[in-house]
Design an enzyme around this catalytic site. Structure first.
Site, mmCIF file in Angstrom:
data_model
loop_
_atom_site.group_PDB
_atom_site.id
_atom_site.type_symbol
_atom_site.label_atom_id
_atom_site.label_comp_id
_atom_site.label_asym_id
_atom_site.label_seq_id
_atom_site.Cartn_x
_atom_site.Cartn_y
_atom_site.Cartn_z
ATOM 1 N N TYR A 1 -6.982 -10.813 -8.613
ATOM 2 C CA TYR A 1 -7.921 -11.758 -9.225
ATOM 3 C C TYR A 1 -7.410 -12.190 -10.452
ATOM 4 C CZ TYR A 1 -11.273 -11.770 -5.142
ATOM 5 O OH TYR A 1 -12.235 -11.712 -4.026
ATOM 6 N N ARG B 1 -9.993 -5.000 1.735
ATOM 7 C CA ARG B 1 -10.627 -5.652 1.990
ATOM 8 C C ARG B 1 -9.831 -7.078 2.721
ATOM 9 N NH1 ARG B 1 -15.069 -8.243 -0.208
ATOM 10 N NH2 ARG B 1 -15.153 -9.511 2.276
ATOM 11 N N HIS C 1 -10.006 -12.932 2.556
ATOM 12 C CA HIS C 1 -11.635 -13.532 1.701
ATOM 13 C C HIS C 1 -11.484 -14.769 0.711
ATOM 14 C CE1 HIS C 1 -11.581 -10.001 0.003
ATOM 15 N NE2 HIS C 1 -12.660 -10.602 -0.961
ATOM 16 N N TYR D 1 -6.538 -6.685 -0.281
ATOM 17 C CA TYR D 1 -6.178 -5.785 -1.538
ATOM 18 C C TYR D 1 -7.384 -4.967 -1.080
ATOM 19 C CZ TYR D 1 -10.849 -8.418 -3.338
ATOM 20 O OH TYR D 1 -12.407 -8.363 -2.593
ATOM 21 N N HIS E 1 -14.786 -16.677 -1.714
ATOM 22 C CA HIS E 1 -16.429 -16.349 -2.393
ATOM 23 C C HIS E 1 -16.435 -17.709 -2.707
ATOM 24 C CE1 HIS E 1 -15.685 -11.330 -2.850
ATOM 25 N NE2 HIS E 1 -14.675 -11.246 -2.908
#
Ligand SMILES: [Fe+3]
Lengths: 197, 233
Positions: B104, B153, B156, B143, B158
């Protein structure tokens, strides 16, 4: 018939780049607009902590409230046409490394809903990493006569009501300041009461 | 405008605290929430939030011309609906995600994976009169979630949706079909109902429809709330 989409946590990385100066100022319709001239400006600040009083970092708080005369600029308010056209009523804040947040707003007005009188209050939505479902709570102000009969505060066990009362916290930038801490998890004496339908 | 908010149907909401997801055990309240009918405060919300939150940032993949982000370019489109299946116009839709390496663009993401100078990974738009939204982005990477008993995870995206009422506020995640990490994801699997989990997974669009250059996905999101009295046509 459609089922609502399942919630999930915001995770640890809700973007800082979503925030602009003034997002946490409910008095403004836009970041550039001047704060409304109606009502008493106040500063609201506090901390968001979890079990053990550990700060929640990068938690998101969203606030929504009636204007200084207790009206919402929304079609569901029968007096929406009288609502303050310069008052935004919504704001968003994020918590820093100590779990601290801050809002600027006006002291909300009391209003009548159905046949009950609502005490001045602010609706809060809390989202954080480790919270799979957002939390909703309601902040009330100390010393308001309407607190004694507010239908939502009435639902809270008497011993826990003080957890929904902001505390007078001096002055800041020429405004009265109030402190409201949220404890997401703790024993009943400290855990913030949350609500659902 | 919704004015009825029913309790969540069982099986749709994630089970909390969530098995294997350690921080849910330190953040989830110990006491059940206090039940109250939705009051005016919860049934209302800002009707013109886009004035406060500027919208229109719908291309995460190509921020500067000629410099596309690393990764598979994708297009995600869908509709924001209420529980009666009616489109929600004017909803503010925010999207954020990791880059193709699963990192991120955020000061708190300190994982040793590369940042992409051409990818920030967040955008915000407003739904049109039919409740439609659309973003150009890239497929995010998986990640790991650190800590004892770490897990990965799956890719995906958000979503944060601000609808017409406080109670229609939704934060959710969208997944990609067939990813082997999906059934191992403790966040996706915390939703007990299989059909509800399936609704979190995007559907592919036939490549001929999506057009050259982008893989297309469609994903509808349903906010809480229904109209107790039907609106006039
Ligand atoms: Fe994520």
């Amino acid at each position: 018939m459609h089922h609502p989409t399942s919630q999930a946590t915001i995770g640890p990385f809700f973007p800082r780049t979503f925030f602009r100066e003034g997002d946490n100022d409910l008095r403004r319709l836009t970041a550039e607009a001047a704060p409304t001239a109606r009502g008493e400006s106040i500063l609201l600040r506090g901390r968001v902590t979890r079990e053990g009083g550990v700060p929640c970092v990068n938690a998101i708080l969203e606030a929504w409230q009636a204007d200084a005369s207790g009206r919402f600029r929304h079609p569901a308010d029968p007096e929406a046409h009288l609502a303050d056209p310069d008052f935004g009523g919504w704001g968003r804040a994020w918590t820093d490394a100590d779990g601290r947040y801050e809002f600027r707003t006006v002291l909300p007005g009391a209003f009548t809903e159905g046949n009950r009188r609502r005490a001045p209050h602010i609706g809060l939505v809390v989202m954080a990493s480790g919270l799979m479902r957002q939390l909703q709570t309601v902040l009330f102000f100390p010393g308001m006569a309407e607190n004694a009969a507010d239908p939502v505060l009435d639902l809270v066990p008497p011993a826990r009501r003080r957890l929904l009362l902001a505390a007078a916290d001096g002055e800041a930038d020429g405004m009265r300041a109030f402190r409201f801490d949220l404890r997401l998890r703790g024993d009943a004496a400290v855990e913030t009461p949350f609500f659902t339908e | 405008m919704p004015d009825r908010f029913d309790p969540w149907t069982p099986g749709i909401e994630p089970v909390v605290p969530t098995e294997g997801y350690a921080s849910t055990f330190t953040h989830t309240p110990t006491l059940p929430p206090i039940r109250r009918r939705a009051t005016r405060t919860e049934a209302t919300g800002p009707v013109d939030l886009w004035r406060k939150l500027p919208c229109g940032d719908d291309n995460l993949a190509v921020v500067s011309p000629g410099r596309p982000a690393m990764g598979q370019l994708i297009h995600i489109a869908g509709r924001i609906l209420d529980e009666d299946g009616r489109p929600v116009p004017g909803a503010v839709v925010e999207l954020w995600q990791a880059n193709a390496a699963g990192r991120y663009f955020h000061p708190n993401d300190t994982r040793d994976a590369p940042l992409d100078p051409d990818f920030i990974g967040n955008g915000r738009i407003r739904t049109d009169a039919e409740g439609r939204y659309a973003f150009f982005t890239i497929k995010p990477g998986a990640y790991p979630v650190p800590g004892p008993g770490f897990w990965w995870r799956p890719p995906h995206v958000h979503f944060s949706v601000l609808g017409p009422a406080s109670l229609s506020r939704l934060v959710t995640q969208m997944y990609f079909p067939g990813d082997p990490l999906n059934p191992l994801d403790r966040i996706l699997m915390s939703v007990p109902d299989a059909a509800a989990r399936e609704r979190l997974v995007a559907q592919p669009i036939p490549p001929a429809e999506a057009g050259m250059g982008w893989l297309g996905w469609t994903h509808d999101i349903v906010l809480r709330g229904r109209a107790a009295t039907p609106e006039l046509p």
